[in-house]
Design a protein around this motif. Structure first.
Motif, PDB file in Angstrom:
ATOM      1  N   GLU A  15       8.159  46.648  90.584  1.00  0.00           N
ATOM      2  CA  GLU A  15       8.408  47.403  89.349  1.00  0.00           C
ATOM      3  C   GLU A  15       9.003  48.773  89.655  1.00  0.00           C
ATOM      4  O   GLU A  15       9.974  49.200  89.032  1.00  0.00           O
ATOM      5  N   THR A  16       8.415  49.475  90.639  1.00  0.00           N
ATOM      6  CA  THR A  16       8.896  50.819  90.949  1.00  0.00           C
ATOM      7  C   THR A  16      10.282  50.789  91.576  1.00  0.00           C
ATOM      8  O   THR A  16      11.145  51.620  91.267  1.00  0.00           O
ATOM      9  N   GLY A  20      11.709  50.746  87.732  1.00  0.00           N
ATOM     10  CA  GLY A  20      11.317  52.133  87.514  1.00  0.00           C
ATOM     11  C   GLY A  20       9.979  52.198  86.816  1.00  0.00           C
ATOM     12  O   GLY A  20       9.628  51.342  85.996  1.00  0.00           O
ATOM     13  N   ARG A  21       9.202  53.236  87.130  1.00  0.00           N
ATOM     14  CA  ARG A  21       7.871  53.401  86.551  1.00  0.00           C
ATOM     15  C   ARG A  21       7.733  54.797  85.970  1.00  0.00           C
ATOM     16  O   ARG A  21       8.163  55.776  86.579  1.00  0.00           O
ATOM     17  N   VAL A  22       7.133  54.858  84.801  1.00  0.00           N
ATOM     18  CA  VAL A  22       6.877  56.152  84.154  1.00  0.00           C
ATOM     19  C   VAL A  22       5.626  56.756  84.783  1.00  0.00           C
ATOM     20  O   VAL A  22       4.545  56.151  84.763  1.00  0.00           O
ATOM     21  N   THR A  25       4.962  62.571  81.484  1.00  0.00           N
ATOM     22  CA  THR A  25       5.770  62.884  80.304  1.00  0.00           C
ATOM     23  C   THR A  25       5.890  64.390  80.198  1.00  0.00           C
ATOM     24  O   THR A  25       4.886  65.115  80.285  1.00  0.00           O
ATOM     25  N   PRO A  34       9.816  60.895  78.868  1.00  0.00           N
ATOM     26  CA  PRO A  34       9.133  60.263  80.000  1.00  0.00           C
ATOM     27  C   PRO A  34       9.856  60.565  81.305  1.00  0.00           C
ATOM     28  O   PRO A  34      11.087  60.643  81.356  1.00  0.00           O
ATOM     29  N   ARG A  36      10.549  59.030  84.885  1.00  0.00           N
ATOM     30  CA  ARG A  36      10.529  57.730  85.533  1.00  0.00           C
ATOM     31  C   ARG A  36      11.025  57.873  86.972  1.00  0.00           C
ATOM     32  O   ARG A  36      12.021  58.548  87.233  1.00  0.00           O
ATOM     33  N   ARG A  38      12.187  55.819  90.549  1.00  0.00           N
ATOM     34  CA  ARG A  38      12.801  54.558  90.936  1.00  0.00           C
ATOM     35  C   ARG A  38      13.403  54.704  92.327  1.00  0.00           C
ATOM     36  O   ARG A  38      13.850  55.790  92.703  1.00  0.00           O
TER      37      ARG A  38
END
Length: 359
Positions: A15-16, A20-22, A25, A34, A36, A38
Protein backbone atom coordinates in the motif's frame (compact mmCIF):
# COMPACT_ATOMS: atom_id res chain seq x y z
CA UNK A 1 5.99 -17.42 9.37
CA UNK A 2 9.50 -18.66 8.52
CA UNK A 3 10.74 -15.08 8.23
CA UNK A 4 8.56 -13.67 10.97
CA UNK A 5 6.48 -11.63 8.47
CA UNK A 6 2.71 -11.32 8.73
CA UNK A 7 0.28 -10.80 5.84
CA UNK A 8 -0.54 -7.37 7.25
CA UNK A 9 3.13 -6.34 7.00
CA UNK A 10 3.19 -7.28 3.32
CA UNK A 11 -0.03 -5.40 2.59
CA UNK A 12 1.26 -2.31 4.40
CA UNK A 13 4.41 -2.27 2.27
CA UNK A 14 2.47 -2.72 -0.96
CA UNK A 15 0.00 0.00 0.00
CA UNK A 16 2.73 2.47 0.96
CA UNK A 17 4.97 1.72 -2.00
CA UNK A 18 2.42 1.60 -4.80
CA UNK A 19 -0.71 3.42 -3.66
CA UNK A 20 0.49 5.75 -0.94
CA UNK A 21 -0.64 6.04 2.68
CA UNK A 22 -2.11 8.99 4.53
CA UNK A 23 0.03 9.62 7.62
CA UNK A 24 -1.40 12.89 8.87
CA UNK A 25 -3.58 15.88 7.97
CA UNK A 26 -2.54 19.51 7.84
CA UNK A 27 -4.90 22.20 9.06
CA UNK A 28 -4.78 25.52 7.22
CA UNK A 29 -7.61 27.67 8.49
CA UNK A 30 -10.88 25.97 7.55
CA UNK A 31 -9.18 23.67 5.07
CA UNK A 32 -7.84 20.17 5.70
CA UNK A 33 -5.21 18.52 3.48
CA UNK A 34 -4.09 14.89 3.84
CA UNK A 35 -0.36 14.20 3.84
CA UNK A 36 0.41 11.05 1.86
CA UNK A 37 3.75 9.24 1.69
CA UNK A 38 4.75 7.00 -1.18
CA UNK A 39 7.89 5.32 -2.48
CA UNK A 40 9.86 7.06 -5.18
CA UNK A 41 9.08 6.07 -8.77
CA UNK A 42 12.37 4.17 -9.16
CA UNK A 43 11.21 1.65 -6.52
CA UNK A 44 7.93 0.84 -8.29
CA UNK A 45 8.37 1.54 -11.99
CA UNK A 46 8.46 -2.11 -13.15
CA UNK A 47 7.88 -5.66 -12.00
CA UNK A 48 11.50 -6.29 -10.94
CA UNK A 49 11.58 -3.12 -8.83
CA UNK A 50 8.46 -4.21 -6.98
CA UNK A 51 9.96 -7.65 -6.32
CA UNK A 52 12.90 -6.00 -4.56
CA UNK A 53 10.75 -3.99 -2.12
CA UNK A 54 11.78 -4.78 1.45
CA UNK A 55 9.32 -6.04 4.03
CA UNK A 56 10.29 -5.49 7.66
CA UNK A 57 9.65 -8.37 10.03
CA UNK A 58 8.04 -7.20 13.23
CA UNK A 59 9.29 -10.20 15.18
CA UNK A 60 12.35 -12.40 14.60
CA UNK A 61 12.61 -16.12 15.01
CA UNK A 62 15.07 -17.76 17.40
CA UNK A 63 17.35 -18.64 14.46
CA UNK A 64 17.35 -15.01 13.29
CA UNK A 65 18.11 -13.74 16.80
CA UNK A 66 21.02 -16.19 17.11
CA UNK A 67 22.34 -15.09 13.72
CA UNK A 68 22.11 -11.45 14.79
CA UNK A 69 24.03 -12.16 18.00
CA UNK A 70 26.70 -14.03 16.07
CA UNK A 71 27.36 -11.15 13.71
CA UNK A 72 27.13 -8.73 16.67
CA UNK A 73 25.03 -6.14 14.82
CA UNK A 74 22.79 -3.88 16.92
CA UNK A 75 19.16 -4.14 15.80
CA UNK A 76 19.99 -6.99 13.45
CA UNK A 77 17.15 -9.03 14.99
CA UNK A 78 14.75 -6.96 12.85
CA UNK A 79 15.24 -8.25 9.36
CA UNK A 80 14.05 -6.90 6.02
CA UNK A 81 12.90 -9.49 3.51
CA UNK A 82 12.52 -8.86 -0.25
CA UNK A 83 8.90 -8.96 -1.35
CA UNK A 84 9.69 -11.71 -3.86
CA UNK A 85 10.55 -14.05 -0.94
CA UNK A 86 7.08 -13.85 0.60
CA UNK A 87 4.80 -13.10 -2.40
CA UNK A 88 4.46 -13.84 -6.09
CA UNK A 89 4.72 -10.60 -8.08
CA UNK A 90 3.34 -10.60 -11.61
CA UNK A 91 1.40 -8.38 -14.00
CA UNK A 92 -2.04 -9.78 -14.85
CA UNK A 93 -5.33 -8.48 -16.21
CA UNK A 94 -7.73 -7.80 -13.36
CA UNK A 95 -10.87 -5.85 -12.54
CA UNK A 96 -10.51 -2.10 -12.40
CA UNK A 97 -12.90 -2.06 -9.45
CA UNK A 98 -14.12 -4.69 -7.03
CA UNK A 99 -17.80 -4.30 -6.19
CA UNK A 100 -19.80 -6.09 -3.56
CA UNK A 101 -23.40 -6.26 -2.45
CA UNK A 102 -24.87 -7.95 0.64
CA UNK A 103 -21.38 -9.08 1.57
CA UNK A 104 -20.81 -10.90 -1.74
CA UNK A 105 -18.70 -10.00 -4.74
CA UNK A 106 -20.68 -8.71 -7.67
CA UNK A 107 -19.99 -8.52 -11.41
CA UNK A 108 -22.03 -6.90 -14.19
CA UNK A 109 -22.87 -8.09 -17.70
CA UNK A 110 -24.36 -5.08 -19.46
CA UNK A 111 -26.54 -5.24 -22.57
CA UNK A 112 -28.09 -2.64 -24.85
CA UNK A 113 -31.34 -3.74 -26.48
CA UNK A 114 -32.18 -2.27 -29.88
CA UNK A 115 -35.07 -2.65 -32.31
CA UNK A 116 -37.20 -4.83 -30.04
CA UNK A 117 -39.20 -4.84 -26.82
CA UNK A 118 -36.97 -4.72 -23.71
CA UNK A 119 -39.26 -6.85 -21.54
CA UNK A 120 -39.61 -9.49 -24.27
CA UNK A 121 -35.84 -9.64 -24.68
CA UNK A 122 -35.26 -10.05 -20.95
CA UNK A 123 -37.83 -12.83 -20.71
CA UNK A 124 -36.20 -14.67 -23.61
CA UNK A 125 -32.70 -14.12 -22.21
CA UNK A 126 -33.74 -15.40 -18.78
CA UNK A 127 -35.07 -18.60 -20.32
CA UNK A 128 -31.88 -19.17 -22.35
CA UNK A 129 -29.55 -18.46 -19.41
CA UNK A 130 -31.53 -20.69 -17.07
CA UNK A 131 -31.36 -23.49 -19.62
CA UNK A 132 -27.71 -23.26 -20.65
CA UNK A 133 -25.80 -21.65 -17.77
CA UNK A 134 -25.06 -23.73 -14.68
CA UNK A 135 -23.94 -21.56 -11.79
CA UNK A 136 -21.49 -22.92 -9.21
CA UNK A 137 -22.58 -23.12 -5.57
CA UNK A 138 -22.74 -19.76 -3.82
CA UNK A 139 -23.50 -17.76 -6.97
CA UNK A 140 -26.81 -16.40 -8.20
CA UNK A 141 -28.13 -14.15 -10.96
CA UNK A 142 -30.24 -11.01 -10.76
CA UNK A 143 -31.67 -9.15 -13.76
CA UNK A 144 -31.83 -5.41 -13.41
CA UNK A 145 -32.19 -2.40 -15.68
CA UNK A 146 -34.75 -0.26 -17.44
CA UNK A 147 -37.08 -3.20 -18.00
CA UNK A 148 -37.86 -3.10 -14.27
CA UNK A 149 -39.43 0.34 -14.70
CA UNK A 150 -41.58 -1.02 -17.50
CA UNK A 151 -42.63 -3.99 -15.39
CA UNK A 152 -43.66 -1.68 -12.57
CA UNK A 153 -45.52 0.52 -15.03
CA UNK A 154 -47.19 -2.56 -16.50
CA UNK A 155 -48.45 -3.60 -13.08
CA UNK A 156 -49.77 -0.09 -12.52
CA UNK A 157 -51.40 0.06 -15.95
CA UNK A 158 -53.10 -3.29 -15.34
CA UNK A 159 -55.09 -1.41 -12.71
CA UNK A 160 -55.31 1.98 -14.44
CA UNK A 161 -56.62 0.78 -17.83
CA UNK A 162 -59.60 -1.18 -16.42
CA UNK A 163 -60.28 1.78 -14.14
CA UNK A 164 -60.29 4.09 -17.18
CA UNK A 165 -62.72 1.84 -19.08
CA UNK A 166 -64.97 1.60 -16.02
CA UNK A 167 -64.89 5.36 -15.58
CA UNK A 168 -65.85 5.85 -19.24
CA UNK A 169 -68.79 3.48 -18.78
CA UNK A 170 -69.96 5.28 -15.63
CA UNK A 171 -69.80 8.66 -17.38
CA UNK A 172 -71.74 7.26 -20.34
CA UNK A 173 -74.41 5.86 -18.07
CA UNK A 174 -74.69 9.12 -16.14
CA UNK A 175 -75.07 10.94 -19.47
CA UNK A 176 -77.69 8.70 -21.11
CA UNK A 177 -79.26 6.89 -18.12
CA UNK A 178 -79.51 3.94 -20.49
CA UNK A 179 -77.52 0.74 -20.01
CA UNK A 180 -77.86 -0.45 -23.61
CA UNK A 181 -76.69 2.86 -25.10
CA UNK A 182 -73.72 3.04 -22.72
CA UNK A 183 -72.60 -0.50 -23.56
CA UNK A 184 -73.18 0.17 -27.23
CA UNK A 185 -70.75 3.08 -27.34
CA UNK A 186 -68.21 1.42 -25.04
CA UNK A 187 -67.98 -1.91 -26.88
CA UNK A 188 -67.74 -0.27 -30.29
CA UNK A 189 -65.36 2.60 -29.48
CA UNK A 190 -62.79 0.85 -27.27
CA UNK A 191 -62.17 -2.29 -29.44
CA UNK A 192 -61.99 -0.10 -32.55
CA UNK A 193 -59.48 2.15 -30.82
CA UNK A 194 -57.36 -0.84 -29.78
CA UNK A 195 -57.33 -2.28 -33.29
CA UNK A 196 -56.44 1.04 -34.91
CA UNK A 197 -53.77 1.81 -32.32
CA UNK A 198 -52.08 -1.58 -32.73
CA UNK A 199 -52.25 -1.21 -36.52
CA UNK A 200 -50.50 2.16 -36.52
CA UNK A 201 -48.02 0.98 -33.90
CA UNK A 202 -47.06 -1.95 -36.13
CA UNK A 203 -46.98 0.24 -39.23
CA UNK A 204 -44.57 2.76 -37.67
CA UNK A 205 -42.51 0.07 -35.92
CA UNK A 206 -42.97 1.09 -32.26
CA UNK A 207 -42.55 -1.48 -29.51
CA UNK A 208 -44.85 -1.61 -26.51
CA UNK A 209 -43.77 0.86 -23.84
CA UNK A 210 -45.28 3.11 -21.20
CA UNK A 211 -45.69 5.91 -23.75
CA UNK A 212 -47.64 3.57 -26.06
CA UNK A 213 -50.00 2.54 -23.26
CA UNK A 214 -50.57 6.19 -22.32
CA UNK A 215 -51.44 6.83 -25.97
CA UNK A 216 -54.00 4.01 -25.86
CA UNK A 217 -55.60 5.49 -22.74
CA UNK A 218 -55.95 8.87 -24.46
CA UNK A 219 -57.29 7.11 -27.55
CA UNK A 220 -60.07 5.42 -25.53
CA UNK A 221 -61.40 8.79 -24.42
CA UNK A 222 -61.22 10.39 -27.87
CA UNK A 223 -62.89 7.40 -29.53
CA UNK A 224 -65.68 7.48 -26.97
CA UNK A 225 -66.29 11.15 -27.77
CA UNK A 226 -67.01 10.21 -31.39
CA UNK A 227 -69.56 7.66 -30.24
CA UNK A 228 -71.14 10.25 -27.95
CA UNK A 229 -71.68 12.67 -30.81
CA UNK A 230 -73.42 10.23 -33.15
CA UNK A 231 -75.52 8.73 -30.36
CA UNK A 232 -76.73 12.18 -29.37
CA UNK A 233 -77.92 12.83 -32.93
CA UNK A 234 -79.64 9.45 -33.14
CA UNK A 235 -81.49 9.93 -29.85
CA UNK A 236 -82.51 13.48 -30.75
CA UNK A 237 -83.79 12.33 -34.12
CA UNK A 238 -86.16 9.88 -32.41
CA UNK A 239 -87.17 12.40 -29.76
CA UNK A 240 -88.03 15.00 -32.40
CA UNK A 241 -90.55 12.55 -33.87
CA UNK A 242 -92.32 12.06 -30.56
CA UNK A 243 -90.46 8.99 -29.28
CA UNK A 244 -90.81 5.30 -30.06
CA UNK A 245 -94.41 5.14 -28.90
CA UNK A 246 -95.38 7.48 -31.74
CA UNK A 247 -93.33 5.82 -34.49
CA UNK A 248 -93.61 2.89 -36.86
CA UNK A 249 -90.79 0.63 -38.06
CA UNK A 250 -90.31 2.60 -41.26
CA UNK A 251 -90.32 5.91 -39.38
CA UNK A 252 -87.71 4.51 -36.97
CA UNK A 253 -85.48 3.52 -39.87
CA UNK A 254 -85.87 6.97 -41.43
CA UNK A 255 -85.04 8.67 -38.12
CA UNK A 256 -81.89 6.60 -37.64
CA UNK A 257 -80.71 7.38 -41.17
CA UNK A 258 -81.33 11.09 -40.70
CA UNK A 259 -79.49 11.17 -37.37
CA UNK A 260 -76.50 9.33 -38.83
CA UNK A 261 -76.29 11.68 -41.80
CA UNK A 262 -76.51 14.80 -39.63
CA UNK A 263 -73.45 13.67 -37.73
CA UNK A 264 -71.17 13.84 -40.80
CA UNK A 265 -70.05 17.44 -40.37
CA UNK A 266 -69.20 17.33 -36.64
CA UNK A 267 -67.48 13.98 -37.24
CA UNK A 268 -65.24 15.44 -39.93
CA UNK A 269 -64.44 18.49 -37.80
CA UNK A 270 -63.52 16.33 -34.81
CA UNK A 271 -61.33 13.98 -36.83
CA UNK A 272 -59.57 16.71 -38.81
CA UNK A 273 -58.70 18.84 -35.80
CA UNK A 274 -57.32 15.82 -33.94
CA UNK A 275 -55.30 14.57 -36.91
CA UNK A 276 -53.92 18.01 -37.73
CA UNK A 277 -52.80 18.39 -34.12
CA UNK A 278 -51.26 14.94 -33.70
CA UNK A 279 -49.87 14.05 -37.13
CA UNK A 280 -46.74 16.27 -36.84
CA UNK A 281 -45.76 14.38 -33.68
CA UNK A 282 -45.10 11.20 -35.69
CA UNK A 283 -42.26 12.92 -37.53
CA UNK A 284 -40.96 14.96 -34.61
CA UNK A 285 -37.24 14.99 -33.87
CA UNK A 286 -35.06 16.19 -31.05
CA UNK A 287 -35.49 16.00 -27.30
CA UNK A 288 -38.65 14.15 -26.25
CA UNK A 289 -39.42 12.70 -29.68
CA UNK A 290 -38.74 9.16 -28.40
CA UNK A 291 -41.78 9.60 -26.12
CA UNK A 292 -44.05 11.73 -28.30
CA UNK A 293 -43.86 9.50 -31.39
CA UNK A 294 -44.95 6.20 -29.78
CA UNK A 295 -47.64 8.08 -27.87
CA UNK A 296 -49.13 9.75 -30.96
CA UNK A 297 -49.23 6.62 -33.16
CA UNK A 298 -51.94 4.70 -31.26
CA UNK A 299 -53.98 7.87 -30.77
CA UNK A 300 -54.08 8.63 -34.49
CA UNK A 301 -54.72 5.03 -35.54
CA UNK A 302 -57.33 4.47 -32.86
CA UNK A 303 -59.28 7.61 -33.78
CA UNK A 304 -59.30 6.84 -37.50
CA UNK A 305 -60.41 3.22 -37.15
CA UNK A 306 -62.79 3.67 -34.22
CA UNK A 307 -64.61 6.54 -35.95
CA UNK A 308 -65.21 4.42 -39.02
CA UNK A 309 -66.36 1.49 -36.89
CA UNK A 310 -68.73 3.75 -35.00
CA UNK A 311 -70.06 5.42 -38.15
CA UNK A 312 -70.81 2.08 -39.81
CA UNK A 313 -71.92 -0.10 -36.91
CA UNK A 314 -73.37 2.19 -34.26
CA UNK A 315 -76.41 3.29 -36.33
CA UNK A 316 -77.08 -0.35 -37.24
CA UNK A 317 -76.81 -1.60 -33.64
CA UNK A 318 -78.86 1.38 -32.45
CA UNK A 319 -81.57 0.57 -35.01
CA UNK A 320 -81.65 -3.08 -33.89
CA UNK A 321 -81.97 -2.08 -30.24
CA UNK A 322 -84.70 0.49 -30.89
CA UNK A 323 -86.54 -1.99 -33.16
CA UNK A 324 -86.54 -4.50 -30.31
CA UNK A 325 -87.97 -1.88 -27.96
CA UNK A 326 -90.57 -0.85 -30.52
CA UNK A 327 -91.75 -4.44 -30.96
CA UNK A 328 -92.10 -4.84 -27.23
CA UNK A 329 -94.14 -1.63 -27.07
CA UNK A 330 -96.39 -2.86 -29.86
CA UNK A 331 -96.85 -6.24 -28.14
CA UNK A 332 -98.08 -4.42 -25.05
CA UNK A 333 -100.50 -2.33 -27.08
CA UNK A 334 -98.43 0.84 -27.25
CA UNK A 335 -96.94 2.52 -30.27
CA UNK A 336 -98.05 2.75 -33.84
CA UNK A 337 -98.27 -0.13 -36.27
CA UNK A 338 -97.69 -0.04 -39.99
CA UNK A 339 -101.37 -0.55 -40.82
CA UNK A 340 -102.34 2.64 -38.99
CA UNK A 341 -102.56 5.89 -40.84
CA UNK A 342 -99.35 7.81 -40.86
CA UNK A 343 -99.72 11.58 -40.40
CA UNK A 344 -99.25 13.37 -43.69
CA UNK A 345 -99.76 10.21 -45.76
CA UNK A 346 -103.59 10.32 -46.06
CA UNK A 347 -104.95 10.15 -49.60
CA UNK A 348 -106.74 13.33 -50.67
CA UNK A 349 -110.51 12.89 -50.42
CA UNK A 350 -112.57 13.16 -53.66
CA UNK A 351 -114.74 16.29 -53.80
CA UNK A 352 -118.01 16.54 -55.68
CA UNK A 353 -118.57 19.78 -57.49
CA UNK A 354 -122.01 21.27 -56.83
CA UNK A 355 -124.51 21.33 -59.65
CA UNK A 356 -124.99 24.74 -61.27
CA UNK A 357 -128.03 26.58 -60.07
CA UNK A 358 -130.75 27.10 -62.64
CA UNK A 359 -130.80 30.48 -64.21
Amino acid sequence: ARYGVSVGDIQDVVETALGGRVVTTTVEGRERFPVRIRYARSFREDEESVKNLLVTANRATEMQEATARDIDRPGASTLQIPLSQVADVSIVQGPSMIKSENGLLRAYVQLNVRDRDIVGFVEEAQAVVANKVKLPPGMYLEWSGQFEHQLRAKRTLSIVIPAVVLTIFILLFLTYHDLADSLMVLFLAVPGAIFGGVLFQYFFGFNFSVAVWVGFIACFGLATEGGLVILVYLRESIRDRGGLENMTQSELREAVLQGAVQRTRPKLLTELTTMIGLAPMLWASGTGSEIIQPMAAPVLGGILVSDEVIDLLLPVVFYWERSRRLRRLQERGFGKSENKRIPGSEQPAATVAPEPAPV
